[in-house]
Design an enzyme around this catalytic site. Sequence first.
Site, PDB file in Angstrom:
ATOM      1  N   THR A  27       0.594  -1.700   0.116  1.00 17.53           N
ATOM      2  CA  THR A  27      -0.019  -0.171  -0.048  1.00 17.53           C
ATOM      3  C   THR A  27       1.040   1.030   0.083  1.00 17.53           C
ATOM      4  O   THR A  27       2.018   0.948   0.496  1.00 17.53           O
ATOM      5  CB  THR A  27      -1.105   0.017   1.450  1.00 17.53           C
ATOM      6  OG1 THR A  27       0.150   0.271   2.535  1.00 17.53           O
ATOM      7  CG2 THR A  27      -1.840  -1.416   1.385  1.00 17.53           C
ATOM      8  N   ALA A  56       3.260  -1.176   4.949  1.00 17.26           N
ATOM      9  CA  ALA A  56       2.251   0.296   5.061  1.00 17.26           C
ATOM     10  C   ALA A  56       3.220   1.079   5.908  1.00 17.26           C
ATOM     11  O   ALA A  56       4.610   0.786   5.516  1.00 17.26           O
ATOM     12  CB  ALA A  56       1.474  -0.531   6.145  1.00 17.26           C
ATOM     13  N   VAL A  82       7.613  -2.483   7.089  1.00 18.89           N
ATOM     14  CA  VAL A  82       7.644  -0.686   6.961  1.00 18.89           C
ATOM     15  C   VAL A  82       8.006  -0.271   6.026  1.00 18.89           C
ATOM     16  O   VAL A  82       8.962  -0.434   5.360  1.00 18.89           O
ATOM     17  CB  VAL A  82       8.112  -0.062   8.305  1.00 18.89           C
ATOM     18  CG1 VAL A  82       8.206   1.436   8.358  1.00 18.89           C
ATOM     19  CG2 VAL A  82       7.520  -0.633   9.454  1.00 18.89           C
ATOM     20  N   LYS A  83       7.383   0.504   4.987  1.00 15.16           N
ATOM     21  CA  LYS A  83       7.571   0.968   3.919  1.00 15.16           C
ATOM     22  C   LYS A  83       8.103   2.423   3.766  1.00 15.16           C
ATOM     23  O   LYS A  83       8.037   3.600   4.687  1.00 15.16           O
ATOM     24  CB  LYS A  83       6.496   1.197   3.099  1.00 15.16           C
ATOM     25  CG  LYS A  83       6.807   1.318   1.024  1.00 15.16           C
ATOM     26  CD  LYS A  83       5.386   1.044   0.736  1.00 15.16           C
ATOM     27  CE  LYS A  83       5.630   0.786  -0.905  1.00 15.16           C
ATOM     28  NZ  LYS A  83       4.422   1.563  -1.456  1.00 15.16           N
ATOM     29  N   ILE A  84       9.318   2.744   3.285  1.00 20.19           N
ATOM     30  CA  ILE A  84      10.395   3.971   3.841  1.00 20.19           C
ATOM     31  C   ILE A  84      10.512   4.517   2.504  1.00 20.19           C
ATOM     32  O   ILE A  84      11.493   3.982   0.967  1.00 20.19           O
ATOM     33  CB  ILE A  84      11.429   3.863   4.528  1.00 20.19           C
ATOM     34  CG1 ILE A  84      11.170   2.934   5.272  1.00 20.19           C
ATOM     35  CG2 ILE A  84      12.098   5.106   4.662  1.00 20.19           C
ATOM     36  CD1 ILE A  84      11.161   3.502   7.280  1.00 20.19           C
TER      37      ILE A  84
END
Length: 214
Positions: A27, A56, A82-84
């Site tokens: 996402t 996310a 975790v999307k960074i």
Amino acid sequence: MKFFLDTANVDDIRRIDSLGLVDGVTTNPSIIAKEGRDFEEVIKEIASITSGPVSAEVIALKADEMVAEAHQISKWGENVVVKIPMTEEGLKAVHILSQEGIKTNVTLIFSVSQGLMAMKAGATFISPFIGRLEDIGSNATELIADLRKIIDMYQFDSEIIAASIRTPYQLESVSKLGAHIATIPGELFPKLWTHPLTDQGIQSFLADWSKFNK
Ligand code: E4P
């Protein structure tokens, strides 16, 4: 090769998952906003539908704030990644999170050097954006081939998620060039399994069958 669904629509996820085609979900803030649902609630629901990785994304731009957000997000499910974003601060956050054992997906990658920096910082996944690169006339498929070559040559642990995929041709290209994963929007999936000659073939078989069975 793995397929992720690039959506936060749980109906689409359930539908495509029932075909055995979903290995995970990605996402981003735009995708979440489209659903009009609470961020935490929707990520928790998605993480309970699929056992694969669910990305996310953080909203913060400073490394310490990204890390704090990542600590919260990673509690939403064992499979939550975790999307960074690919920035200097993002790399700093990825480095800290990888030392803590928190999985990361570095997003908005448009060059080989960006991919290389993300791998070196400890990214679990790197997400080069195919469609957006092709929108500006750049050779996106070459980027996938180069990143895969580097991963294999230097034995990096990161996996490539070919992102921003909009056409069947783009999916076919990244598959041939060694992307470990492709993340695919829900609306693209039906175009991947349909063909006009298949539909015509079914119609003519049924017409012939009904003549024979009068
Ligand atoms: C990837 O993780 C992103 O969510 C996504 O693929 C972006 O695609 P777009 O360029 O179609 O917005």
